[in-house]
Scaffold this motif. Sequence first.
Motif, short mmCIF file in Angstrom:
data_model
loop_
_atom_site.label_atom_id
_atom_site.label_comp_id
_atom_site.label_asym_id
_atom_site.label_seq_id
_atom_site.Cartn_x
_atom_site.Cartn_y
_atom_site.Cartn_z
N CYS A 63 9.93 10.88 -7.19
CA CYS A 63 10.34 9.84 -6.26
C CYS A 63 9.10 9.25 -5.61
O CYS A 63 8.16 9.99 -5.26
N ILE A 64 9.04 7.94 -5.48
CA ILE A 64 7.96 7.27 -4.75
C ILE A 64 8.58 6.68 -3.50
O ILE A 64 9.46 5.81 -3.59
N ARG A 65 8.17 7.17 -2.34
CA ARG A 65 8.75 6.75 -1.05
C ARG A 65 7.76 5.88 -0.28
O ARG A 65 6.55 6.16 -0.28
N ALA A 66 8.29 4.86 0.37
CA ALA A 66 7.45 3.96 1.17
C ALA A 66 6.91 4.70 2.39
O ALA A 66 7.65 5.39 3.08
N ARG A 67 5.61 4.53 2.67
CA ARG A 67 5.03 5.13 3.87
C ARG A 67 5.40 4.33 5.12
O ARG A 67 5.74 4.90 6.16
N ASN A 68 5.33 3.02 5.00
CA ASN A 68 5.58 2.15 6.16
C ASN A 68 6.61 1.09 5.81
O ASN A 68 7.80 1.35 5.85
N ALA A 69 6.14 -0.10 5.44
CA ALA A 69 7.06 -1.20 5.15
C ALA A 69 7.86 -0.92 3.88
O ALA A 69 7.37 -0.30 2.93
N GLU A 104 22.95 -10.88 -2.55
CA GLU A 104 22.89 -12.34 -2.63
C GLU A 104 21.47 -12.85 -2.40
O GLU A 104 21.05 -13.84 -3.00
N ASP A 105 20.75 -12.20 -1.51
CA ASP A 105 19.36 -12.55 -1.25
C ASP A 105 18.50 -11.31 -1.45
O ASP A 105 18.19 -10.59 -0.49
N PRO A 106 18.12 -11.01 -2.69
CA PRO A 106 17.36 -9.79 -2.96
C PRO A 106 16.08 -9.68 -2.16
O PRO A 106 15.62 -8.57 -1.88
N ALA A 107 15.50 -10.82 -1.80
CA ALA A 107 14.23 -10.79 -1.06
C ALA A 107 14.38 -10.08 0.28
O ALA A 107 13.42 -9.55 0.83
N GLN A 108 15.60 -10.06 0.82
CA GLN A 108 15.83 -9.40 2.11
C GLN A 108 16.34 -7.97 1.95
O GLN A 108 16.58 -7.29 2.95
N SER A 109 16.51 -7.52 0.71
CA SER A 109 16.95 -6.14 0.47
C SER A 109 15.79 -5.19 0.71
O SER A 109 14.69 -5.40 0.20
N ALA A 110 16.04 -4.16 1.48
CA ALA A 110 14.99 -3.21 1.82
C ALA A 110 15.11 -1.94 0.96
O ALA A 110 16.09 -1.22 1.05
N ILE A 111 14.12 -1.71 0.14
CA ILE A 111 14.07 -0.52 -0.71
C ILE A 111 13.01 0.41 -0.16
O ILE A 111 11.85 0.01 0.00
N ARG A 112 13.37 1.64 0.12
CA ARG A 112 12.42 2.58 0.69
C ARG A 112 11.99 3.67 -0.30
O ARG A 112 11.08 4.44 -0.02
N ASP A 113 12.66 3.73 -1.44
CA ASP A 113 12.23 4.70 -2.44
C ASP A 113 12.70 4.27 -3.83
O ASP A 113 13.73 3.60 -3.97
N ILE A 114 11.92 4.62 -4.82
CA ILE A 114 12.27 4.39 -6.22
C ILE A 114 12.07 5.72 -6.96
O ILE A 114 11.36 6.61 -6.48
N PHE A 119 1.61 7.87 -9.55
CA PHE A 119 0.50 7.75 -8.60
C PHE A 119 -0.01 6.32 -8.50
O PHE A 119 -0.43 5.88 -7.43
N ALA A 120 0.04 5.57 -9.61
CA ALA A 120 -0.39 4.17 -9.57
C ALA A 120 0.56 3.35 -8.70
O ALA A 120 0.13 2.49 -7.91
N LEU A 121 1.87 3.59 -8.84
CA LEU A 121 2.84 2.88 -8.02
C LEU A 121 2.67 3.24 -6.54
O LEU A 121 2.74 2.38 -5.67
N ALA A 122 2.46 4.54 -6.28
CA ALA A 122 2.29 4.97 -4.89
C ALA A 122 1.07 4.32 -4.27
O ALA A 122 1.11 3.84 -3.12
#
Length: 345
Positions: A201-207, A257-267, A291-294
């Motif tokens: 899992c790659i999790r967002a640190r901040n934004a 409907e507006d993917p740009a406003q969808s918030a993804i915090r982990d992949i 590691f490259a994605l992170a």
Amino acid sequence: MSNLQIGLAVAGGLALVGVVGYNTWMSRKNAPRQAAPDALVEPAMDTVEPAFTDAEVHATDMALPTPSKKPALDALIDVIAPLTLDPSAAPVSGEAAIAALPATRRAGTKPFAVEGFNTQTQQWESPANGQRYSSFQAGVQLANRTGALNEIEYSEFVVKAQAFADAVGATPEFPEMLDEVARARELDQFASAHDAQLGFCIRARNASWSPGYVHQNAARLGFVVGVIPGRMVLPAAQEGLPPVLVLSFDSQAALAEDPAQSAIRDISLHLDVAQADRAEHPFERMRDAAFALAEGMDGVVTDDNGQPLALETMEVIASELQTLYNTLEQRDLAAGSAVARRLFS
């Protein structure tokens, strides 16, 4: 208005401006990161993910359909019953054979198949129009990820094979049920003990991230958009084989409907070990991609429980995988081979 009142009004106005500015800054800070405008990844559908020829098999499985001109049945993982044609009935046309096939290609949860021996090519193949066959064989898979072939499924196999044999004028010869069921259980035990599926899992640190931002960063590493929303795949070197890796994120974010406003915090990154050829170096590519994605997305690589994964841990996993690859090869079930893809599906 007194000087005091004026001062309070000015101070209040400045405070209001400060609050608005702070809220605007926080909103921008917490907004999902967006893909660079000059490098957007088009969310077009891609066809690198394989689909089964049998409509009953789930499209999300990663197994490879066997080409119709090549034999699908293998005594290593299939029960095979010879269907001998009466000399007066042979050869049988492909059209007649296809018409005699059962409506479904499964016996319970196990794939069922019929092959004919082509009089021209002298090879076993799935019946095809315009061809003629001097004999047939029916088979059912001994095991897959749903478990071992059981007595009920074996009986269903016999019924379907007998019906086909009757339709084309053939006499079937079925192996002993108890022997085959015992063989199925042994194969299932081996497969269950050597079935490895890895996930990072790659999790967002901040934004957080927008779908476009994920697409853009993953595309730089060779991933392409898959056939399922919220899914990208790293294609195998050989066209038509299952993808080496699967990257996935919240499908609802991808369908918004507006993917740009969808918030993804982990992949997540997923590797189905038995489905990918060892020569593709799938785990090494999975590790490097994680590691490259992170690094590129300001994230951290973790396991399913949210615990950060270090390079040392990766090295241990890599060593264990080499042992697994060797064991599968010793059993003639090398990762990425046709029989392995069928057994581990």
